[in-house]
Scaffold this active site. Sequence first.
Site, PDB file in Angstrom:
ATOM      1  N   ARG A  87      -3.279 -38.750  -4.760  1.00 20.22           N
ATOM      2  CA  ARG A  87      -3.629 -39.214  -3.420  1.00 20.22           C
ATOM      3  C   ARG A  87      -4.768 -40.246  -3.463  1.00 20.22           C
ATOM      4  O   ARG A  87      -4.745 -41.251  -2.751  1.00 20.22           O
ATOM      5  CB  ARG A  87      -4.059 -38.023  -2.558  1.00 20.22           C
ATOM      6  CG  ARG A  87      -4.441 -38.402  -1.138  1.00 20.22           C
ATOM      7  CD  ARG A  87      -4.928 -37.175  -0.372  1.00 20.22           C
ATOM      8  NE  ARG A  87      -5.225 -37.495   1.014  1.00 20.22           N
ATOM      9  CZ  ARG A  87      -6.391 -37.934   1.445  1.00 20.22           C
ATOM     10  NH1 ARG A  87      -7.379 -38.142   0.593  1.00 20.22           N
ATOM     11  NH2 ARG A  87      -6.574 -38.205   2.727  1.00 20.22           N
ATOM     12  N   ARG A 126      -3.186 -25.486  -6.035  1.00 24.26           N
ATOM     13  CA  ARG A 126      -2.743 -26.771  -6.586  1.00 24.26           C
ATOM     14  C   ARG A 126      -3.707 -27.272  -7.652  1.00 24.26           C
ATOM     15  O   ARG A 126      -4.909 -27.026  -7.587  1.00 24.26           O
ATOM     16  CB  ARG A 126      -2.554 -27.796  -5.462  1.00 24.26           C
ATOM     17  CG  ARG A 126      -3.625 -27.809  -4.397  1.00 24.26           C
ATOM     18  CD  ARG A 126      -3.183 -28.542  -3.151  1.00 24.26           C
ATOM     19  NE  ARG A 126      -2.701 -29.871  -3.429  1.00 24.26           N
ATOM     20  CZ  ARG A 126      -1.837 -30.518  -2.655  1.00 24.26           C
ATOM     21  NH1 ARG A 126      -1.399 -29.962  -1.553  1.00 24.26           N
ATOM     22  NH2 ARG A 126      -1.423 -31.724  -2.968  1.00 24.26           N
ATOM     23  N   ASP A 138      -1.482 -36.698  11.357  1.00 25.37           N
ATOM     24  CA  ASP A 138      -1.666 -35.248  11.430  1.00 25.37           C
ATOM     25  C   ASP A 138      -2.296 -34.817  12.752  1.00 25.37           C
ATOM     26  O   ASP A 138      -2.148 -33.661  13.148  1.00 25.37           O
ATOM     27  CB  ASP A 138      -2.560 -34.769  10.274  1.00 25.37           C
ATOM     28  CG  ASP A 138      -1.784 -34.601   8.980  1.00 25.37           C
ATOM     29  OD1 ASP A 138      -0.571 -34.882   8.983  1.00 25.37           O
ATOM     30  OD2 ASP A 138      -2.386 -34.175   7.976  1.00 25.37           O
TER      31      ASP A 138
END
Length: 339
Positions: free
Chosen positions: A118, A198, A317
């Site tokens: 990212r 993660r 979002d």
Amino acid sequence: MNGSLHHVGEVAPPSSSGVEVIIVGCGFGGLACAIECRRKGHHVIVLERMPTFRVLGDVISFGPNAGRIFARWGLHDKLWPICRHADKLVIHNYMGEVVREQPIQFPLYGAYEYSGHRAEIHEAVYEYALSLGIDIRFGHNVESYQEDPSRGKASVTVNGKTIEADIVVAADGVKSRARQYVLGYNDQPKSSGYSVYRAWFDAKEQGVGSDPNTDFLTKDGDAYQCWIGRDVHFICSSLQGGNTVSWVITHRDDFEVTDSWSFPGNMEDVLNIVDDWDPRCAAVLSKAPSCIDWKLITHDPLPTWVSSQGRVVLLGDAAHPFLPTSRHPRRLKTVLRLL
Ligand SMILES: Cc1cc2nc3c(=O)[nH]c(=O)nc-3n(C[C@H](O)[C@H](O)[C@H](O)COP(=O)(O)OP(=O)(O)OC[C@H]3O[C@@H](n4cnc5c(N)ncnc54)[C@H](O)[C@@H]3O)c2cc1C
């Protein structure tokens, strides 16, 4: 007005449409909106509450619909080398039996899918925004929103100062403050009932290639594999020519929604999930030096994304939180039928 786009000294570019836009949030949503507005000749200011541009997160995937936009911005040559190039997704049940091999075609529908870190992808988009001369202001925590329909203006307040434009786009994330302004009530984000452990790490440093239970990730370039069990799915992949490994494991978790993006994950809890699974799962998971526990937050569908006076709009979002677990609904539906 104090802080108005014209009053802070910016000169609109010659191609200016005359439209002034304030964008709140410098995530992918805010930056993409800023870039497209700028490309259409609008005058844009991005306000971000973080003190500086910070590279955060781990793996993120952009499907061909978003990839087409990156290509339009000339970012393909920069992004493609740092992304995953696996040509198939291998899907197992929790015992390790292959239930499906899903070919991955690139380009697909005329565009590429980009799965990478990212931070690296975010930085490339951020640099492109800067190259267009977009005014990005860090350390600007937007406190409130206002509209003045008589003058056709919207504004935000930051540190007691007002900044005004023709339209305000609030891309301020899943815990959006603007959402309350637009809806007129407090729509609290809530737990989805799931969380994701993660990790992202260097394959060589962690000995991935020298362990027969994990070398499938690195021996033929990039690999992409997934194991599915009751209420859990575990996805691991190698990227950047098999040099980097990333994994995510989704699991049930009833948590309180707090304000942190990255709780540290406990590796013992992670390994407990795959206790009786295919041993390759524990082998890959335990290669990570550490992991985070990323709570999946959601909220109810919104009745509107636009304020009643029409000049403050929610994006990304803030408007529709995206759960990574619902990314490939069709693909997962097929898999669940097969299990
Ligand atoms: C720190 C972080 C790490 C992430 N890591 C991953 C990852 O590794 N993998 C993945 O798939 N997804 C990750 N995500 C989520 C993913 O990036 C988003 O779901 C998606 O890109 C949608 O982006 P967005 O721009 O709508 O929202 P976001 O990416 O959440 O961006 C919202 C931005 O608005 C800013 N903001 C919020 N409130 C205000 C305010 N009042 N004033 C000014 N600015 C404000 C925030 O600081 C943030 O930069 C992460 C998000 C964040 C914020």
